[in-house]
Structure formats: structure tokens, C-alpha cells
Write a protein that holds these residues in place. Structure first.
Motif: not given
Length: 417
Positions: A168-197
Motif C-alpha cells: 500500500x505504501x508503494x501504491x500511495x507513492x505511485x499516486x504522488x509520483x503519477x500526479x507530479x509526473x503528469x503535471x510536469x509533462x503537461x506543464x513542460x509541454x505547455x511552457x514550451x508551447x507558450x514560449x514558442x508562441x
């Protein structure tokens, strides 16, 4: 190596990677899209690589194989993109993998809870689709994402029953890491898009300013504003306008003795000086026709100022006398001035021109063509309005082609002089 040098190298490496698929013929918009796509794919590969290793380590090879497939396919796609500079296959493969591989990991790990919401990675597909003008229906990609998530809900019981045993501790850790990872990917992609725009927007603004300056060099400011606003056609009847036409004496024979480069250079220097002089007197330049120069006063944003027009004529004559063209040490002008109503409008579609027409323009042209060298010939109407501030000498009646006999005057100097 200091931190600044390391940061510059990392930035340079990121720029080089992001530009892998950029072709020399790509416009700013295409370059922006390719850079965002490439950078997002590389960054995502870096993010999911530790996941693949971790899944292998905890004994979930099926879940580990899926991000491994993504990394291998991305490397192959980048090689194809670099070789062809065509991003169609790479773009489609990335959108497809973002949309389908996270749900497969979701299944392999046993549903929403046991996979720690890994299906959230699929949300990157519709978000990425919005960044590309060549993805025709980003809304359809989002609808597919929603449909896939909804389809997993009734399967939750079956998947959780066959789920691999995870701490269960691994599952909880996965939740945190997945949330941060998806948020980071979206943020980095949108940041690159906004800068290019933003870079593209700045470039477009600079180009728009350059076009606007060019337009205002060709047209009066008020006319340029109306043209940019979309007004069509632009045509006005203007009353009480002063029209001046100046022409270089014996220009035809002079032009035959000069090379094209020398002739154009000397004319450009003289007419550039006349442009500055017209601006100082508050006049509106209409055009040059060969060696003729046409300016007006009144009718657009201000009242006609014949004193300014006469002052320009005297100063232009003196200015020309100080300019050389070829072997001739001084330029001699004929100048004609008339006042009255005119019609003004923009003509043409590709090489448009704001021009003036009417009897007043024709009269000014006849005043110029019948004037002796170095003289400024004006009509009675002009002479009456200049009498207080300028010295004029009557010439008497002149037979003017197309008009008849006209009484004219020579403008000689300012009275203050």
C-alpha cells in the motif's frame, strides 16, 4: 565546470534536440509545433524510463514492457523525423501511444487504485492535440480519452481481483509520483508551447510594424489607417486643396548621360531631401512621377496652408540648386501651384496607389510645364491668398493647353526676406 556553463550546455542540448525535425523551409508556426512535439516526447521518455526499471524490479514485467515500448518507439520516431523532417508519422504515433499505453498499464497493474491513477498520462494526448494545427479534430482525441477512462470503470472489479500484490505504501507513492509526473509533462509541454508562441507573436508583431511603416511610407497616415481598417473603396472629394508639382528642367537629356546607378542614386538623394522638406512644412506627399514631385496641402487631417506650400516651393528651388546630378553642379526646377477641389482615392489591388485627380491637379501641372526654368508659377487664386506674405510678379495671360487663357503670377520670395 561552473553552474552557468553547465546551464548553457544543457540549454544548448535541449535546443538541439527540440530542433531535430525542423526543415529549412518550415515557417515559424511549423518550427514551433515540431519543437514542442520533439521536446515533449524526449522529456516524457526521460520521465517514464525510471518507471519501466521500477516495474521490472518489483516483478511486474507486463507493466514494465509498456513504457519500454514507448521509449523504443520514440527513439525510432526521432530517427525517422531527423532523416525525413516530416513529423506526420511521429506526431500520430505519439498521440496514439499517449492515448493507449497508459490504459494498458492501468490494466496490467489492476485498475484505478492499484495503478495509482496511471491512466492520467493519457490526458496528455488531447492536450498535445490542441498544440498542433495539423491535428484536425483535437476534440475527438479528448472524446476518445474520456471514453477510454469511462470504459475502465465497469472493469474495476475484474482488474482489482487479478491485480499483482503491491505494498500500500508503494501504491500511495505511485499516486504522488503519477500526479507530479503528469503535471510536469503537461506543464513542460505547455511552457514550451507558450514560449514558442510568444516568440512567434513577437516576430509577427515586428513584421506587422515593418509592414505598417512601409505602408505609411507609401500612403498618408489617415489613408493607411482607413485601408488597414478594411475600408473599400477609399475615395474622397476634397475642397480648397493646394496642389504643387515640381519638375527637373531638361531631365531627359541629362538622364541619357548617366549610368542607371548614378541617376537613381542622385535622384534618390534629391527626392529624399524634398521628402524631409515637405514634412517640415507639414505637407502631404502624393507621389513622384519620373522626375516630377507632387505634394498637396489640406483636405485630409488639416486645412490647406498655401503659405506652407509657397514656402516649400521657395525652399525646394534653393535646395535643388545645391544638389548635383551627374556633371551638372546644380538642379533647376519648374514649379506650378494651383488651388481648388480635387478627387483623391486608392487605386489598384496589388501595387495600390493613393492618387489625386481633377482640374486643380491638371492646372498645377500646366502651371509647371509652362513655367520658365527656376520659376514658380501660380494661378490668380493662389496669388490672392499669398499676397500678404510673399512677393509675386504678374506674368500676364498664358495660353494653357486644355484650359485656355489663364492669368498667372511668379512667386519670387517671402516678404520678410
Amino acid at each position: 565546470m561552473d553552474r552557468g556553463s553547465a546551464a548553457r550546455r544543457i540549454t544548448a542540448a535541449g535546443t538541439a534536440i527540440a530542433s531535430l525535425g525542423v526543415a529549412p523551409g518550415d515557417d515559424d508556426g511549423r518550427r514551433m509545433e515540431k519543437r514542442v512535439l520533439t521536446f515533449t516526447a524526449v522529456f516524457t521518455s526521460v520521465v517514464v524510463a525510471p518507471w519501466a526499471a521500477f516495474y521490472y524490479a518489483i516483478g511486474v514485467p507486463m507493466a514494465a514492457a509498456i513504457p519500454t515500448v514507448y521509449i523504443v518507439a520514440t527513439i525510432a520516431g526521432l530517427a525517422h523525423l531527423r532523416a525525413t523532417r516530416d513529423d506526420r508519422w511521429f506526431r500520430r504515433s505519439q498521440l496514439t501511444m499517449f492515448l493507449t499505453l497508459p490504459p494498458l498499464v492501468h490494466v496490467a497493474l489492476g485498475g484505478f487504485a492499484n495503478s495509482s491513477g496511471v491512466i492520467l498520462f493519457a490526458a496528455s494526448a488531447p492536450i498535445g492535440a490542441l498544440s498542433f494545427s495539423r491535428v484536425r479534430r483535437p476534440g475527438l482525441v479528448f472524446a476518445l480519452y474520456v471514453a477510454i477512462v469511462a470504459a475502465m470503470v465497469p472493469l474495476e472489479g475484474v482488474l482489482s481481483a487479478t491485480a499483482p500484490a503491491l505494498d500500500p505504501r508503494v501504491v500511495t507513492l505511485f499516486f504522488a509520483v503519477n500526479i507530479v509526473s503528469v503535471s510536469t509533462i503537461v506543464f513542460v509541454a505547455m511552457r514550451a508551447y507558450v514560449r514558442s508562441r510568444d516568440r512567434l507573436t513577437a516576430a509577427l508583431a515586428e513584421e506587422r510594424d515593418r509592414s505598417d511603416r512601409l505602408l505609411r511610407n507609401v500612403l498618408p497616415g489617415a489613408i493607411a489607417d482607413r485601408l488597414v481598417a478594411g475600408e473599400q473603396p477609399i475615395a474622397d472629394r476634397l475642397d480648397g486643396v493646394g496642389v504643387l508639382i515640381a519638375d527637373i528642367v531638361d531631365f531627359t537629356s541629362l538622364s541619357e548621360t548617366l549610368s542607371p546607378d548614378a541617376l537613381v542614386q542622385d535622384l534618390d538623394r534629391l527626392f529624399g531631401a524634398l521628402d524631409d522638406l515637405a514634412a517640415r512644412h507639414g505637407l502631404t506627399k502624393v507621389k513622384t512621377i519620373g522626375d516630377a514631385y507632387l505634394v498637396i496641402t489640406g483636405g485630409l487631417d488639416d486645412e490647406a496652408d498655401l503659405d506652407a506650400l509657397a514656402g516649400f516651393a521657395l525652399d525646394a528651388r534653393a535646395l535643388a540648386a545645391s544638389h548635383a546630378i551627374g556633371e551638372r553642379p546644380a538642379v533647376h526646377l519648374r514649379v506650378g501651384i494651383a488651388v481648388g477641389p480635387i478627387v483623391a482615392g486608392v487605386i489598384g489591388a496589388s501595387r495600390f496607389l493613393w492618387d489625386v485627380y481633377g482640374t486643380t491637379v491638371n492646372t498645377a501641372s500646366r502651371m509647371e510645364s509652362t513655367a520658365p526654368p527656376d520659376s514658380i508659377q501660380v494661378t490668380d487664386a493662389v496669388a490672392d491668398r499669398l499676397a500678404e506674405g510673399f512677393r509675386l510678379r504678374p506674368r500676364g495671360p498664358v495660353d494653357v493647353k486644355g484650359i485656355g487663357t489663364v492669368h498667372t503670377w511668379f512667386l519670387e520670395s517671402r516678404r520678410s526676406a
